[in-house]
Design a protein around this motif. Sequence first.
Motif, PDB file in Angstrom:
ATOM      1  N   VAL A   1       0.837  -1.205   0.000  1.00  0.00           N
ATOM      2  CA  VAL A   1       0.000   0.000   0.000  1.00  0.00           C
ATOM      3  C   VAL A   1       0.872   1.255   0.000  1.00  0.00           C
ATOM      4  O   VAL A   1       0.590   2.229  -0.716  1.00  0.00           O
ATOM      5  CB  VAL A   1      -0.955  -0.018   1.215  1.00  0.00           C
ATOM      6  N   LEU A   2       1.941   1.232   0.780  1.00  0.00           N
ATOM      7  CA  LEU A   2       2.836   2.396   0.838  1.00  0.00           C
ATOM      8  C   LEU A   2       3.584   2.615  -0.475  1.00  0.00           C
ATOM      9  O   LEU A   2       3.798   3.764  -0.887  1.00  0.00           O
ATOM     10  CB  LEU A   2       3.828   2.236   1.994  1.00  0.00           C
ATOM     11  N   VAL A   3       3.983   1.528  -1.144  1.00  0.00           N
ATOM     12  CA  VAL A   3       4.627   1.676  -2.458  1.00  0.00           C
ATOM     13  C   VAL A   3       3.643   2.306  -3.440  1.00  0.00           C
ATOM     14  O   VAL A   3       4.000   3.219  -4.195  1.00  0.00           O
ATOM     15  CB  VAL A   3       5.132   0.312  -2.977  1.00  0.00           C
ATOM     16  N   GLY A   4       2.409   1.829  -3.418  1.00  0.00           N
ATOM     17  CA  GLY A   4       1.382   2.435  -4.274  1.00  0.00           C
ATOM     18  C   GLY A   4       1.152   3.895  -3.936  1.00  0.00           C
ATOM     19  O   GLY A   4       0.976   4.735  -4.824  1.00  0.00           O
ATOM     20  N   GLY A   5       1.170   4.207  -2.655  1.00  0.00           N
ATOM     21  CA  GLY A   5       1.000   5.594  -2.234  1.00  0.00           C
ATOM     22  C   GLY A   5       2.151   6.480  -2.679  1.00  0.00           C
ATOM     23  O   GLY A   5       1.940   7.611  -3.126  1.00  0.00           O
ATOM     24  N   ALA A   6       3.361   5.958  -2.569  1.00  0.00           N
ATOM     25  CA  ALA A   6       4.528   6.733  -3.005  1.00  0.00           C
ATOM     26  C   ALA A   6       4.471   6.975  -4.513  1.00  0.00           C
ATOM     27  O   ALA A   6       4.768   8.077  -4.989  1.00  0.00           O
ATOM     28  CB  ALA A   6       5.821   6.002  -2.636  1.00  0.00           C
ATOM     29  N   TRP A   7       4.072   5.951  -5.260  1.00  0.00           N
ATOM     30  CA  TRP A   7       3.959   6.106  -6.719  1.00  0.00           C
ATOM     31  C   TRP A   7       2.883   7.126  -7.061  1.00  0.00           C
ATOM     32  O   TRP A   7       3.065   7.973  -7.931  1.00  0.00           O
ATOM     33  CB  TRP A   7       3.655   4.755  -7.368  1.00  0.00           C
ATOM     34  N   SER A   8       1.772   7.060  -6.357  1.00  0.00           N
ATOM     35  CA  SER A   8       0.688   8.007  -6.594  1.00  0.00           C
ATOM     36  C   SER A   8       1.134   9.434  -6.267  1.00  0.00           C
ATOM     37  O   SER A   8       0.834  10.366  -7.021  1.00  0.00           O
ATOM     38  CB  SER A   8      -0.521   7.622  -5.738  1.00  0.00           C
ATOM     39  N   LEU A   9       1.848   9.600  -5.157  1.00  0.00           N
ATOM     40  CA  LEU A   9       2.353  10.927  -4.809  1.00  0.00           C
ATOM     41  C   LEU A   9       3.300  11.451  -5.886  1.00  0.00           C
ATOM     42  O   LEU A   9       3.251  12.629  -6.255  1.00  0.00           O
ATOM     43  CB  LEU A   9       3.082  10.876  -3.462  1.00  0.00           C
ATOM     44  N   TYR A  10       4.167  10.573  -6.386  1.00  0.00           N
ATOM     45  CA  TYR A  10       5.104  10.958  -7.442  1.00  0.00           C
ATOM     46  C   TYR A  10       4.353  11.408  -8.702  1.00  0.00           C
ATOM     47  O   TYR A  10       4.688  12.430  -9.297  1.00  0.00           O
ATOM     48  CB  TYR A  10       6.024   9.777  -7.753  1.00  0.00           C
ATOM     49  N   ARG A  11       3.338  10.637  -9.079  1.00  0.00           N
ATOM     50  CA  ARG A  11       2.569  10.961 -10.291  1.00  0.00           C
ATOM     51  C   ARG A  11       1.797  12.273 -10.145  1.00  0.00           C
ATOM     52  O   ARG A  11       1.547  12.957 -11.122  1.00  0.00           O
ATOM     53  CB  ARG A  11       1.600   9.832 -10.610  1.00  0.00           C
ATOM     54  N   GLN A  12       1.414  12.601  -8.915  1.00  0.00           N
ATOM     55  CA  GLN A  12       0.654  13.830  -8.672  1.00  0.00           C
ATOM     56  C   GLN A  12       1.555  15.046  -8.492  1.00  0.00           C
ATOM     57  O   GLN A  12       1.060  16.155  -8.339  1.00  0.00           O
ATOM     58  CB  GLN A  12      -0.223  13.665  -7.437  1.00  0.00           C
ATOM     59  N   GLY A  13       2.857  14.811  -8.478  1.00  0.00           N
ATOM     60  CA  GLY A  13       3.787  15.927  -8.327  1.00  0.00           C
ATOM     61  C   GLY A  13       3.902  16.434  -6.905  1.00  0.00           C
ATOM     62  O   GLY A  13       4.139  17.627  -6.687  1.00  0.00           O
ATOM     63  N   ALA A  14       3.756  15.555  -5.945  1.00  0.00           N
ATOM     64  CA  ALA A  14       3.859  15.943  -4.539  1.00  0.00           C
ATOM     65  C   ALA A  14       5.304  16.325  -4.209  1.00  0.00           C
ATOM     66  O   ALA A  14       6.221  16.076  -4.991  1.00  0.00           O
ATOM     67  CB  ALA A  14       3.402  14.795  -3.647  1.00  0.00           C
ATOM     68  N   SER A  15       5.473  16.897  -3.043  1.00  0.00           N
ATOM     69  CA  SER A  15       6.815  17.311  -2.640  1.00  0.00           C
ATOM     70  C   SER A  15       7.718  16.086  -2.486  1.00  0.00           C
ATOM     71  O   SER A  15       7.267  14.990  -2.150  1.00  0.00           O
ATOM     72  CB  SER A  15       6.758  18.076  -1.323  1.00  0.00           C
ATOM     73  N   ARG A  16       8.994  16.300  -2.729  1.00  0.00           N
ATOM     74  CA  ARG A  16       9.969  15.203  -2.663  1.00  0.00           C
ATOM     75  C   ARG A  16      10.014  14.602  -1.261  1.00  0.00           C
ATOM     76  O   ARG A  16      10.164  13.394  -1.100  1.00  0.00           O
ATOM     77  CB  ARG A  16      11.348  15.713  -3.063  1.00  0.00           C
ATOM     78  N   GLY A  17       9.861  15.444  -0.239  1.00  0.00           N
ATOM     79  CA  GLY A  17       9.894  14.960   1.134  1.00  0.00           C
ATOM     80  C   GLY A  17       8.782  13.955   1.419  1.00  0.00           C
ATOM     81  O   GLY A  17       9.010  12.926   2.051  1.00  0.00           O
ATOM     82  N   ALA A  18       7.574  14.239   0.962  1.00  0.00           N
ATOM     83  CA  ALA A  18       6.447  13.327   1.178  1.00  0.00           C
ATOM     84  C   ALA A  18       6.686  11.996   0.470  1.00  0.00           C
ATOM     85  O   ALA A  18       6.395  10.929   1.020  1.00  0.00           O
ATOM     86  CB  ALA A  18       5.155  13.962   0.683  1.00  0.00           C
ATOM     87  N   ILE A  19       7.229  12.058  -0.727  1.00  0.00           N
ATOM     88  CA  ILE A  19       7.507  10.842  -1.489  1.00  0.00           C
ATOM     89  C   ILE A  19       8.588  10.018  -0.794  1.00  0.00           C
ATOM     90  O   ILE A  19       8.458   8.795  -0.639  1.00  0.00           O
ATOM     91  CB  ILE A  19       7.921  11.182  -2.933  1.00  0.00           C
ATOM     92  N   VAL A  20       9.641  10.669  -0.351  1.00  0.00           N
ATOM     93  CA  VAL A  20      10.754   9.962   0.290  1.00  0.00           C
ATOM     94  C   VAL A  20      10.301   9.321   1.598  1.00  0.00           C
ATOM     95  O   VAL A  20      10.644   8.163   1.883  1.00  0.00           O
ATOM     96  CB  VAL A  20      11.944  10.925   0.517  1.00  0.00           C
ATOM     97  N   ILE A  21       9.531  10.039   2.392  1.00  0.00           N
ATOM     98  CA  ILE A  21       9.059   9.492   3.666  1.00  0.00           C
ATOM     99  C   ILE A  21       8.165   8.279   3.426  1.00  0.00           C
ATOM    100  O   ILE A  21       8.309   7.243   4.091  1.00  0.00           O
ATOM    101  CB  ILE A  21       8.318  10.573   4.481  1.00  0.00           C
ATOM    102  N   THR A  22       7.261   8.376   2.457  1.00  0.00           N
ATOM    103  CA  THR A  22       6.373   7.256   2.156  1.00  0.00           C
ATOM    104  C   THR A  22       7.158   6.067   1.639  1.00  0.00           C
ATOM    105  O   THR A  22       6.909   4.925   2.051  1.00  0.00           O
ATOM    106  CB  THR A  22       5.304   7.690   1.127  1.00  0.00           C
TER     107      THR A  22
END
Length: 57
Positions: free
Chosen positions: A15-36
């Motif tokens: 679920v977290l890998v999917g969340g990180a991928w989704s955050l990346y695709r949405q252009g979220a901040s790098r910090g949120a992606i790295v933490i996830t």
Amino acid sequence: MGAALPTLLLILAGVLVGGAWSLYRQGASRGAIVITALLAVLATVGGLLWLLPGEGA
């Protein structure tokens, strides 16, 4: 209940890998992606280590 916790940790990792991928695709901040992604790695490592045979198993 021996395999329940590692299974849940590996499901959480997915679920977290999917969340990180989704955050990346949405252009979220790098910090949120790295933490996830880091939490996904920790859940994966925890689940796999829990499955290793050891003392008390």
